[in-house]
Design a protein around this motif. Structure first.
Motif, PDB file in Angstrom:
ATOM      1  N   SER A 188       0.817  -1.317   0.044  1.00 40.24           N
ATOM      2  CA  SER A 188       0.282  -0.165  -0.015  1.00 40.24           C
ATOM      3  C   SER A 188       0.964   1.401   0.216  1.00 40.24           C
ATOM      4  O   SER A 188       0.543   2.166  -0.514  1.00 40.24           O
ATOM      5  CB  SER A 188      -1.037  -0.034   1.169  1.00 40.24           C
ATOM      6  N   TRP A 189       2.230   1.180   0.565  1.00 36.25           N
ATOM      7  CA  TRP A 189       2.761   2.285   0.675  1.00 36.25           C
ATOM      8  C   TRP A 189       3.230   2.805  -0.748  1.00 36.25           C
ATOM      9  O   TRP A 189       3.450   4.257  -0.970  1.00 36.25           O
ATOM     10  CB  TRP A 189       4.167   1.857   1.367  1.00 36.25           C
ATOM     11  N   ILE A 190       3.367   2.186  -1.705  1.00 36.15           N
ATOM     12  CA  ILE A 190       3.555   2.520  -3.209  1.00 36.15           C
ATOM     13  C   ILE A 190       2.361   2.487  -3.960  1.00 36.15           C
ATOM     14  O   ILE A 190       1.982   3.335  -4.841  1.00 36.15           O
ATOM     15  CB  ILE A 190       4.581   1.554  -3.746  1.00 36.15           C
ATOM     16  N   GLU A 191       1.523   1.338  -4.010  1.00 31.69           N
ATOM     17  CA  GLU A 191       0.306   1.107  -4.534  1.00 31.69           C
ATOM     18  C   GLU A 191      -0.768   2.266  -4.364  1.00 31.69           C
ATOM     19  O   GLU A 191      -1.316   2.696  -5.515  1.00 31.69           O
ATOM     20  CB  GLU A 191      -0.196  -0.180  -4.357  1.00 31.69           C
ATOM     21  N   LEU A 192      -1.001   2.549  -3.139  1.00 35.00           N
ATOM     22  CA  LEU A 192      -1.837   3.577  -2.858  1.00 35.00           C
ATOM     23  C   LEU A 192      -1.672   5.068  -3.544  1.00 35.00           C
ATOM     24  O   LEU A 192      -2.373   5.580  -4.276  1.00 35.00           O
ATOM     25  CB  LEU A 192      -2.155   3.911  -1.447  1.00 35.00           C
ATOM     26  N   PRO A 193      -0.497   5.682  -3.474  1.00 31.34           N
ATOM     27  CA  PRO A 193      -0.140   6.819  -3.994  1.00 31.34           C
ATOM     28  C   PRO A 193      -0.150   6.692  -5.704  1.00 31.34           C
ATOM     29  O   PRO A 193      -0.708   7.555  -6.253  1.00 31.34           O
ATOM     30  CB  PRO A 193       1.347   7.109  -3.683  1.00 31.34           C
ATOM     31  N   MET A 194       0.251   5.584  -6.223  1.00 27.73           N
ATOM     32  CA  MET A 194       0.215   5.014  -7.484  1.00 27.73           C
ATOM     33  C   MET A 194      -1.190   5.107  -8.060  1.00 27.73           C
ATOM     34  O   MET A 194      -1.489   5.421  -9.246  1.00 27.73           O
ATOM     35  CB  MET A 194       0.869   3.820  -7.941  1.00 27.73           C
ATOM     36  N   TYR A 195      -2.187   4.675  -7.227  1.00 25.81           N
ATOM     37  CA  TYR A 195      -3.554   4.420  -7.517  1.00 25.81           C
ATOM     38  C   TYR A 195      -3.978   6.005  -7.830  1.00 25.81           C
ATOM     39  O   TYR A 195      -4.830   6.135  -8.867  1.00 25.81           O
ATOM     40  CB  TYR A 195      -4.282   3.830  -6.495  1.00 25.81           C
ATOM     41  N   CYS A 196      -3.824   6.734  -6.681  1.00 24.61           N
ATOM     42  CA  CYS A 196      -4.222   8.244  -7.023  1.00 24.61           C
ATOM     43  C   CYS A 196      -3.657   8.800  -8.210  1.00 24.61           C
ATOM     44  O   CYS A 196      -4.433   9.512  -8.855  1.00 24.61           O
ATOM     45  CB  CYS A 196      -3.711   9.008  -5.619  1.00 24.61           C
ATOM     46  N   ILE A 197      -2.339   8.437  -8.521  1.00 22.01           N
ATOM     47  CA  ILE A 197      -1.819   9.190  -9.803  1.00 22.01           C
ATOM     48  C   ILE A 197      -2.513   8.446 -11.184  1.00 22.01           C
ATOM     49  O   ILE A 197      -2.811   9.428 -11.968  1.00 22.01           O
ATOM     50  CB  ILE A 197      -0.386   8.806  -9.979  1.00 22.01           C
ATOM     51  N   LYS A 198      -2.558   7.360 -11.184  1.00 21.14           N
ATOM     52  CA  LYS A 198      -3.265   6.532 -12.308  1.00 21.14           C
ATOM     53  C   LYS A 198      -4.674   7.121 -12.483  1.00 21.14           C
ATOM     54  O   LYS A 198      -5.159   7.166 -13.792  1.00 21.14           O
ATOM     55  CB  LYS A 198      -3.314   5.025 -12.090  1.00 21.14           C
ATOM     56  N   SER A 199      -5.610   7.323 -11.443  1.00 17.38           N
ATOM     57  CA  SER A 199      -6.855   7.703 -11.528  1.00 17.38           C
ATOM     58  C   SER A 199      -6.928   9.220 -11.469  1.00 17.38           C
ATOM     59  O   SER A 199      -8.055   9.707 -11.419  1.00 17.38           O
ATOM     60  CB  SER A 199      -7.751   7.227 -10.293  1.00 17.38           C
ATOM     61  N   ARG A 201      -6.352  11.616  -9.392  1.00 16.91           N
ATOM     62  CA  ARG A 201      -6.870  12.209  -8.172  1.00 16.91           C
ATOM     63  C   ARG A 201      -5.711  13.075  -7.549  1.00 16.91           C
ATOM     64  O   ARG A 201      -5.258  12.417  -6.643  1.00 16.91           O
ATOM     65  CB  ARG A 201      -7.482  11.341  -7.350  1.00 16.91           C
ATOM     66  N   TRP A 202      -5.180  14.123  -8.117  1.00 17.03           N
ATOM     67  CA  TRP A 202      -3.844  14.609  -7.710  1.00 17.03           C
ATOM     68  C   TRP A 202      -4.035  15.148  -6.423  1.00 17.03           C
ATOM     69  O   TRP A 202      -3.215  15.061  -5.559  1.00 17.03           O
ATOM     70  CB  TRP A 202      -3.715  15.939  -8.716  1.00 17.03           C
ATOM     71  N   HIS A 203      -5.136  15.583  -6.052  1.00 13.25           N
ATOM     72  CA  HIS A 203      -5.522  16.253  -4.559  1.00 13.25           C
ATOM     73  C   HIS A 203      -4.938  15.124  -3.702  1.00 13.25           C
ATOM     74  O   HIS A 203      -4.420  15.143  -2.499  1.00 13.25           O
ATOM     75  CB  HIS A 203      -6.649  16.705  -4.284  1.00 13.25           C
ATOM     76  N   HIS A 204      -5.820  13.897  -3.771  1.00 11.01           N
ATOM     77  CA  HIS A 204      -5.838  12.794  -3.026  1.00 11.01           C
ATOM     78  C   HIS A 204      -4.058  12.052  -2.744  1.00 11.01           C
ATOM     79  O   HIS A 204      -3.731  11.644  -2.148  1.00 11.01           O
ATOM     80  CB  HIS A 204      -6.589  11.592  -3.125  1.00 11.01           C
ATOM     81  N   ALA A 205      -3.418  12.319  -4.245  1.00  7.36           N
ATOM     82  CA  ALA A 205      -2.075  11.934  -4.447  1.00  7.36           C
ATOM     83  C   ALA A 205      -1.126  12.759  -3.342  1.00  7.36           C
ATOM     84  O   ALA A 205      -0.455  12.158  -2.591  1.00  7.36           O
ATOM     85  CB  ALA A 205      -1.757  11.862  -5.712  1.00  7.36           C
ATOM     86  N   LYS A 206      -1.559  13.979  -3.332  1.00  5.14           N
ATOM     87  CA  LYS A 206      -0.580  15.018  -2.543  1.00  5.14           C
ATOM     88  C   LYS A 206      -1.007  14.836  -1.097  1.00  5.14           C
ATOM     89  O   LYS A 206       0.072  14.312  -0.210  1.00  5.14           O
ATOM     90  CB  LYS A 206      -0.853  16.107  -2.648  1.00  5.14           C
ATOM     91  N   THR A 207      -2.084  14.360  -0.744  1.00  2.00           N
ATOM     92  CA  THR A 207      -2.549  14.023   0.573  1.00  2.00           C
ATOM     93  C   THR A 207      -2.067  12.908   1.373  1.00  2.00           C
ATOM     94  O   THR A 207      -1.317  12.851   2.213  1.00  2.00           O
ATOM     95  CB  THR A 207      -4.276  14.023   0.705  1.00  2.00           C
ATOM     96  N   VAL A 208      -2.096  11.644   0.575  1.00  6.83           N
ATOM     97  CA  VAL A 208      -1.471  10.286   0.989  1.00  6.83           C
ATOM     98  C   VAL A 208      -0.084  10.472   1.057  1.00  6.83           C
ATOM     99  O   VAL A 208       0.563   9.836   2.024  1.00  6.83           O
ATOM    100  CB  VAL A 208      -2.472   9.244   0.146  1.00  6.83           C
ATOM    101  N   SER A 209       0.683  11.139   0.120  1.00  7.66           N
ATOM    102  CA  SER A 209       2.102  11.186   0.004  1.00  7.66           C
ATOM    103  C   SER A 209       2.614  11.915   1.343  1.00  7.66           C
ATOM    104  O   SER A 209       3.378  11.546   1.925  1.00  7.66           O
ATOM    105  CB  SER A 209       2.509  11.879  -1.227  1.00  7.66           C
ATOM    106  N   ALA A 210       1.820  13.225   1.534  1.00  3.24           N
ATOM    107  CA  ALA A 210       2.042  14.012   2.674  1.00  3.24           C
ATOM    108  C   ALA A 210       1.897  13.315   4.009  1.00  3.24           C
ATOM    109  O   ALA A 210       2.834  13.436   4.949  1.00  3.24           O
ATOM    110  CB  ALA A 210       1.278  15.337   2.640  1.00  3.24           C
ATOM    111  N   GLY A 211       0.991  12.663   4.047  1.00  3.77           N
ATOM    112  CA  GLY A 211       0.674  11.826   5.257  1.00  3.77           C
ATOM    113  C   GLY A 211       1.539  10.594   5.657  1.00  3.77           C
ATOM    114  O   GLY A 211       2.111  10.491   6.663  1.00  3.77           O
ATOM    115  N   LEU A 212       2.005   9.990   4.278  1.00  3.67           N
ATOM    116  CA  LEU A 212       3.102   8.804   4.744  1.00  3.67           C
ATOM    117  C   LEU A 212       4.166   9.404   5.074  1.00  3.67           C
ATOM    118  O   LEU A 212       5.018   9.022   5.793  1.00  3.67           O
ATOM    119  CB  LEU A 212       3.071   8.108   3.411  1.00  3.67           C
TER     120      LEU A 212
END
Length: 380
Positions: A188-199, A201-212
């Motif tokens: 999930s550490w890699i796949e979740l940010p990648m999901y946000c990028i593939k879909s 969802r830039w805002h959520h990509a930034k959010t989850v990356s900042a959180g991790l």
């Protein structure tokens, strides 16, 4: 309302039928067990901050966690900073972890779950307190849960781009669960940010990356500058325990998937009714309804189940009684599928139309097989 009736064999040669639904009992009582005690004065002062007063048990639970876990965290760091014996330090750490897991894990997870779907507070800034402030002390990286569950899991719906999807696994296989666990806990550490990028969802990509990043940096600094052992007990060990529990929970909730209709909310999960855990987890057992309408308030789920009973019955939705998701997952993975059907499966129609145990077992075995990409496309 009475208990579910069990259809016994009436004459030699008759195949045993499954039990028949005869109403809800435990889930309709008003007594809730999501919190341990009501905090005098402070509860009354804070309750007006809630948008919906039906979420009062959540406020009590949050206060319980602060009142129990904060002293526990302080104690773990104190015994380590005072350089007490290794035994004292590790026993204290273990006691803190056990207290957290036994008294709060399941309750907190479902509180955060429903609060992620329906905001709790009038003040929008407070609505992130569970996923950003409470979650790290419960073994979940900052900001991760909302993106993982609400944005990814519910939008993708256990299919396609959902990295927590179960449909591609042989779900009664321990090897398959081990693979699923690795993806959930490590990948999930890699796949979740990648999901946000593939879909996109830039805002959520930034959010989850900042959180991790915040989570990793915070733990690293605490381990290096404060105390390594205490940090392991307070943050790192809970991560592996809690994320493992989450992986088994989600795997169990979606362990039965109809290969011929895998996108239907009534065919990709099931309901667990009249079990005491529904009283400690905000009616978590009504997972079919939750996937069909994630915005429905948790307190309405049992009554909504009764209102939509015809829909559940006509669609062939699975229902179990007196058992919960973890139990179902463990029974399936340990080869006890027939016992699960005999003791807990509930037929929502009439006694005359009830299937035999053998028929239901055969059906459930077919719902454990991997859903092929071809079959998945046909259901779109």
């Amino acid at each position: 309302m009475g208990h579910a009736q069990r259809n016994a064999v009436t004459k030699p040669g008759d195949a045993k039928k499954v039990q028949v639904f005869d109403g809800l009992k435990e889930d309709l009582t008003s007594v809730r067990n999501e919190f341990h005690f009501r905090t005098p004065f402070l509860s009354d002062y804070l309750l007006p901050m809630l948008k919906d007063q039906r979420d009062e048990p959540m406020m009590h639970l949050m206060l319980n966690m602060v009142e129990v876990m904060v002293p526990g965290v302080i104690c773990v760091f104190a015994v380590n900073l005072l350089c007490l014996s290794p035994m004292v330090r590790h026993v204290t750490g273990l006691a803190h972890v056990l207290t957290t897991v036994v008294f709060f894990l399941e309750r907190f997870m479902l509180m955060m779950h429903y609060a992620s779907h329906r905001s709790l507070f009038h003040n929008t800034h407070l609505n992130g307190i569970l996923v950003w402030c409470f979650a790290p002390f419960m073994g979940i990286p900052c900001g991760m849960y909302h993106v993982h569950h609400v944005i990814m899991h519910h939008i993708e719906n256990n299919h396609d781009m959902d990295i927590s999807a179960t449909e591609c696994y042989q779900r009664d296989s321990l090897l398959s669960f081990a693979q699923y666990w690795f993806h959930f806990v490590v990948g999930s550490w890699i796949e979740l940010p990648m999901y946000c990028i593939k879909s996109r969802r830039w805002h959520h990509a930034k959010t989850v990356s900042a959180g991790l990043l915040t989570y990793v940096l915070g733990i690293s600094l605490m381990a290096k500058l404060v105390n390594f052992t205490a940090t392991m007990w307070v943050f790192v060990i809970p991560y592996f325990i809690v994320m493992s529990a989450l992986s088994l929970g989600n795997y169990s909730q979606h362990i039965f998937v109809n290969p011929d209709n895998n996108l239907d909310n009534y065919h990709l999960t099931y309901s667990c009714i009249d079990h005491p855990i529904n009283k400690t987890t905000f009616n978590d057992g009504y997972h079919v309804i939750h996937h069909a309408n994630a915005r429905l308030h948790w307190s309405e789920l049992p009554q909504h189940f009764l209102k939509t009973l015809d829909k559940h019955r006509d669609s062939g939705s699975l229902t179990f009684k007196g058992v919960h998701f973890f139990d179902v997952g463990v029974m399936v993975l340990s080869g006890q599928l027939r016992s699960l059907v005999e003791k807990h499966y509930v037929h929502l129609g009439s006694a005359e139309s009830a299937p035999t145990v053998e028929e239901v077992e055969t059906k459930l075995r077919s719902w454990l097989r991997p859903v092929s990409a071809t079959a998945a496309k046909k259901t779109k």
